[in-house]
Structures are given as C-alpha cells and as structure tokens.
Design a protein around this motif. Structure first.
Motif, short mmCIF file in Angstrom:
data_model
loop_
_atom_site.label_atom_id
_atom_site.label_comp_id
_atom_site.label_asym_id
_atom_site.label_seq_id
_atom_site.Cartn_x
_atom_site.Cartn_y
_atom_site.Cartn_z
N PRO A 14 12.12 -12.57 -16.84
CA PRO A 14 12.36 -13.03 -15.60
C PRO A 14 12.94 -11.56 -14.60
O PRO A 14 12.57 -11.87 -13.37
N GLU A 15 12.92 -10.98 -15.30
CA GLU A 15 13.30 -9.69 -15.18
C GLU A 15 11.92 -8.86 -14.59
O GLU A 15 11.63 -8.54 -13.39
N GLN A 16 10.84 -9.43 -15.55
CA GLN A 16 9.79 -8.03 -14.44
C GLN A 16 8.49 -9.50 -13.83
O GLN A 16 7.77 -8.65 -13.63
N ARG A 17 9.68 -10.21 -13.63
CA ARG A 17 8.15 -11.86 -12.95
C ARG A 17 7.36 -10.66 -11.77
O ARG A 17 6.33 -10.94 -11.43
N SER A 18 8.42 -10.88 -10.65
CA SER A 18 8.18 -9.86 -9.59
C SER A 18 6.72 -9.16 -9.66
O SER A 18 5.93 -8.99 -8.82
N ALA A 19 7.18 -7.55 -10.51
CA ALA A 19 6.80 -6.81 -10.36
C ALA A 19 5.38 -7.75 -10.77
O ALA A 19 3.96 -6.98 -10.70
N ALA A 20 5.15 -8.20 -12.17
CA ALA A 20 4.05 -9.06 -13.10
C ALA A 20 3.17 -9.34 -11.79
O ALA A 20 2.12 -9.51 -11.68
N LEU A 21 3.30 -10.61 -10.95
CA LEU A 21 2.67 -11.31 -9.87
C LEU A 21 2.22 -10.61 -9.03
O LEU A 21 0.98 -10.38 -8.50
N VAL A 22 3.27 -9.01 -8.86
CA VAL A 22 2.19 -8.69 -7.53
C VAL A 22 1.15 -7.74 -7.68
O VAL A 22 0.17 -7.63 -7.01
N ASP A 23 1.37 -7.13 -9.19
CA ASP A 23 -0.15 -6.33 -9.60
C ASP A 23 -1.57 -7.69 -9.82
O ASP A 23 -1.78 -7.44 -10.09
N ARG A 24 -0.93 -8.95 -11.01
CA ARG A 24 -1.44 -9.51 -10.70
C ARG A 24 -2.92 -9.94 -9.74
O ARG A 24 -3.96 -10.33 -9.44
N ARG A 25 -1.84 -10.31 -8.78
CA ARG A 25 -2.73 -10.77 -8.08
C ARG A 25 -3.00 -9.86 -6.74
O ARG A 25 -4.49 -9.69 -6.13
N ASN A 26 -2.34 -8.37 -6.55
CA ASN A 26 -3.50 -7.02 -6.47
C ASN A 26 -4.85 -6.96 -7.00
O ASN A 26 -6.14 -7.18 -6.83
N ARG A 27 -4.72 -7.10 -8.27
CA ARG A 27 -6.37 -7.18 -9.61
C ARG A 27 -6.74 -8.70 -9.22
O ARG A 27 -8.33 -8.44 -9.61
N LYS A 28 -6.40 -9.44 -9.17
CA LYS A 28 -7.32 -10.68 -8.74
C LYS A 28 -7.61 -10.78 -7.28
O LYS A 28 -9.18 -10.92 -7.02
N MET A 29 -7.32 -9.98 -6.49
CA MET A 29 -8.01 -10.01 -4.66
C MET A 29 -8.78 -9.20 -4.95
O MET A 29 -9.68 -9.02 -3.93
N ALA A 30 -9.19 -8.50 -6.27
CA ALA A 30 -10.21 -7.24 -5.66
C ALA A 30 -11.24 -8.15 -6.67
O ALA A 30 -12.09 -7.18 -6.99
N GLN A 31 -11.04 -9.22 -7.22
CA GLN A 31 -12.06 -9.67 -8.36
C GLN A 31 -13.75 -9.55 -7.31
O GLN A 31 -14.62 -9.50 -8.11
#
Length: 411
Positions: A14-31
C-alpha cells in the motif's frame, strides 16, 4: 480470508502504490500513440477549450460518456446473457454536449488509422463514415441499421462463449478462488478491508448482488477475498478494488461465486454548463445514472455507495464484458467500423432526446460542410488539430519518461 504477502516482486505494498501507478501509467502511455490518447482526457478538453479549436455544434444536453475512445466500447451482457456492443466506461460521464463524444471517438479512430499506416485519405473517410453511422441512429424507427463488421461480430461471438468459470480462472488463476497477489492484485490496508466488509452488508449493495445472481435475498453473502486492483491508467489516483463473493442460496442450498468491481468516482473533466439542471454532485451517483441512460445492460447492475469518506460505484462483472482491444485497422475495415461505432454512439445519445430535438440536432451536425471533404469542417478541423497536438505531446512524453527510465537503468 486475507491475502498474505509473498516474495513476488510484482506485489506492490500500500505504501508503494502511488509511485508504482504513476510509473506504470507513464510506461503504458508510451507504448503507442493510441495508448497515449486514452490517458490524456484532460489534454483533449484543454485543447477543445483553446483558441486553436473550432466551434463545435452546441448540441442538446444529454448524458454523454465524456471519454468515448475505442477502448471504452465493447461487448456487454444484460441479465439474460444477450450481448451488444455498447459504451462500457463512465468515469468521465456528464450531462453535457454530445459533440464531445463524437470528437473523442473520431480522434481515437483517426489515431488508430495513423498507427496502422493508413493513408491520410483514410482519416477523411473514417470521419465521414463515423458521422454517417451516428446520424443513422436518429430516426424513431431506423429503417436500416448498419451491419456489424466481421471484426466486431467475432468479438461478440467470443463474448457469448465465455462462462463464469472462464472469468474466475482468468482472475484467480487456479481453483483456490483467491485473488492472486502479484501483477494485477495488490495487498490492502486493514481499514480498506474493513470498509469493504462493511460495504457488503449494506442493503442496497446486497440487493445488487442477489439480483445479479438471481438468488433470494434470504441467502447469505460472504466476502471471500479482496484486493486492490491495478487496472487501467486514465483514472490514476482513484482507488479500485476487486472483491470475490461467495453467494449461498437459502432455498437451494447451493453456492455461487461473484466477482465485483469497486471503483472510486472522481470529478469529471467534461465542461459542464453552469445552468445544467441534471448535474449530480455525488460522483458515484453520476456514473451510475449515466450508465443507466447510455448502456442499460451495464447500468442496471451498478450501484453507487460511499467508503472511507469517498464516493464509489460497484458493478458486478459478467464473463461477456470485454473491451475493444483493436491494435490495427485495414483499409477495407476502417470505414465499416467507423459507421457501426458511430451508430452505437448515436443510439446512446438519441434515446435521451425527443423527436423534435433529434431532428434539430441532426441538422446542426451537418453545418459547415465543405465540398472537398464530406465530414463537416468542425469535425475535420477538431480532429486534425487534436492529432497535431497529441503527436507532439506523445513524442515528448516518450522522451521524458522512456528515455529517462532507460538512462537510470544503464547507470
């Protein structure tokens, strides 16, 4: 039955969610450029409000999707198992101008055409066919509805073949009927688990479950498992949970399983007129109301609620519910796809209008047609302008996030 944390590196605390979601969103949008479009709803409306945008038709206020891109349409099942292609996502739904939905779908199809290396004239053809299909929905009793393209027919047939066992196998991975912590499901805070337990004691939510599973309200419902659901990228920052319920029928003594999607409802980005009489302040209620109007198959199995001081909506997942994951277009299929999806969007809007308003809106859509381009100038200019804006923004997004990640990994 609580999930236990394993050494699986894909599990995010739970503590890592925010950073993990931002990272995933950036990578997914770059696909891909199309993935970037799906994650930039705010930019879409910012450009339409800019001085570069054309004046859109001032359509009658109706419930609109607000984010009508290709991935937000797909097969949906009703209570009897009938499947139709309908709008399937309402996070951005609002009481507003239907031309926003037309522009958003036009942009989505045009970006997909460009990504498929189709010539520029294909984009003009797509816009013309999209508006043609949209207008075909407006007679009270349409004489001819467009034929469903083979590509969509295959997806509907596939949806019909899906069963509850297939859905459970996809989400649980085995016969344990637990949500496996890992890439898609993450651990919960204790207060989240307690709040979900409380939610499924609420009469309104229990009624939704018993109706969906066709069980008597006298049966029992047990929350078997729950997890944070990492899914999508456009609603970053809003909480989402998957809940696995065990439903026992009191009359038959049989057990059934039900998978529920619980999603936080945040403010919509759609510009809303200040005098909007149908505005709903509670975001969960807004989403459910819009779904009921635009896609009754889905809206009738949704319920708004509150949890941890925030607004949520709950929906029961059906195995037939799928999104349109179309990666490329062929020259011969682009036009027929645009016609049919335009018709689906038109039907969703049309059923909310009186006959007089429908006819007036249809006339307004066709204003400012050019002789050289079949699509009206407002739709053509908006699509071309948005394409140019998003192409530059997409390349900059890739440079900042993909290259930055690459450099960090290289040392």
């Amino acid at each position: 039955m609580k999930n236990s944390v394993s050494p699986n590196r894909s599990i995010v605390s739970p503590e890592q969610r925010s950073a993990a979601l931002v990272d995933r969103r950036n990578r997914k949008m770059a696909q891909s450029a199309h993935a970037f479009v799906r994650g930039t709803t705010a930019r879409f409306y910012q450009w339409l409000a800019s001085r570069h945008a054309p004046v859109l038709p001032d359509g009658p206020d109706v419930w609109i999707c607000g984010d009508c891109h290709l991935g937000n349409l797909g097969p949906l099942a009703d209570g009897r198992g009938n499947v139709d292609i309908l709008i399937r996502d309402f996070d951005q739904a609002a009481w507003g101008n239907p031309s926003f939905d037309v522009c958003r779908l036009a942009l989505s199809l045009s970006v997909l055409a460009r990504s498929s290396d189709l010539p520029g004239m294909a984009t003009a053809h797509i816009l013309e066919r999209l508006l043609l299909g949209y207008e075909m929905a407006f007679p009270e009793k349409p004489k001819t509805a467009p034929s469903m393209p083979p590509l969509l027919r295959m997806k509907v047939l596939r949806a019909h073949r899906r069963t509850s066992k297939i859905l459970m196998r996809e989400r649980t991975g085995d016969d344990t009927l637990k949500l496996p912590l890992g890439c898609h499901f993450w651990p919960l805070w204790r207060q989240e688990r307690n709040a979900l337990d409380d939610m499924f004691q609420m009469p309104s939510v229990l009624e939704l479950v018993t109706q969906a599973k066709k069980h008597s309200s006298q049966g029992s419902i047990h929350l078997a498992d729950a997890a944070y659901w990492r899914k999508g990228c456009s609603s970053l920052g809003n909480s989402r949970y998957a809940v696995l319920l065990e439903v026992t029928s009191s009359s038959r003594g049989t057990e059934d399983w039900c998978l529920m999607d619980i999603k936080e409802a945040g403010p919509a980005l759609v510009p809303v007129r200040s005098n909007a009489s149908h505005a709903i302040s509670d975001h969960g209620s807004r989403v459910v109301k819009a779904a009921t109007q635009l896609s009754p198959h889905l809206g009738l199995r949704m319920q708004s609620t509150h949890m941890l001081g925030k607004s949520f909506f709950v929906r029961q997942l059906m195995p037939q519910d799928m999104k349109l994951d179309i990666r490329s277009l062929r020259p011969g299929s682009a036009g027929e796809l645009a016609v049919y999806l335009g018709y689906i969007l038109g039907r969703a809007h049309m059923r909310q209008m009186s006959p007089d308003i429908r006819q007036a809106w249809k006339k307004d859509l066709n204003r400012a047609r050019r002789k050289s381009v079949d699509a009206p100038s407002w739709l053509w200019d908006a699509t071309v302008g948005l394409l140019a804006d998003l192409e530059a923004a997409y390349l900059e997004h890739c440079r900042r996030h993909v290259m930055g990640t690459f450099r960090r990994r290289m040392g």
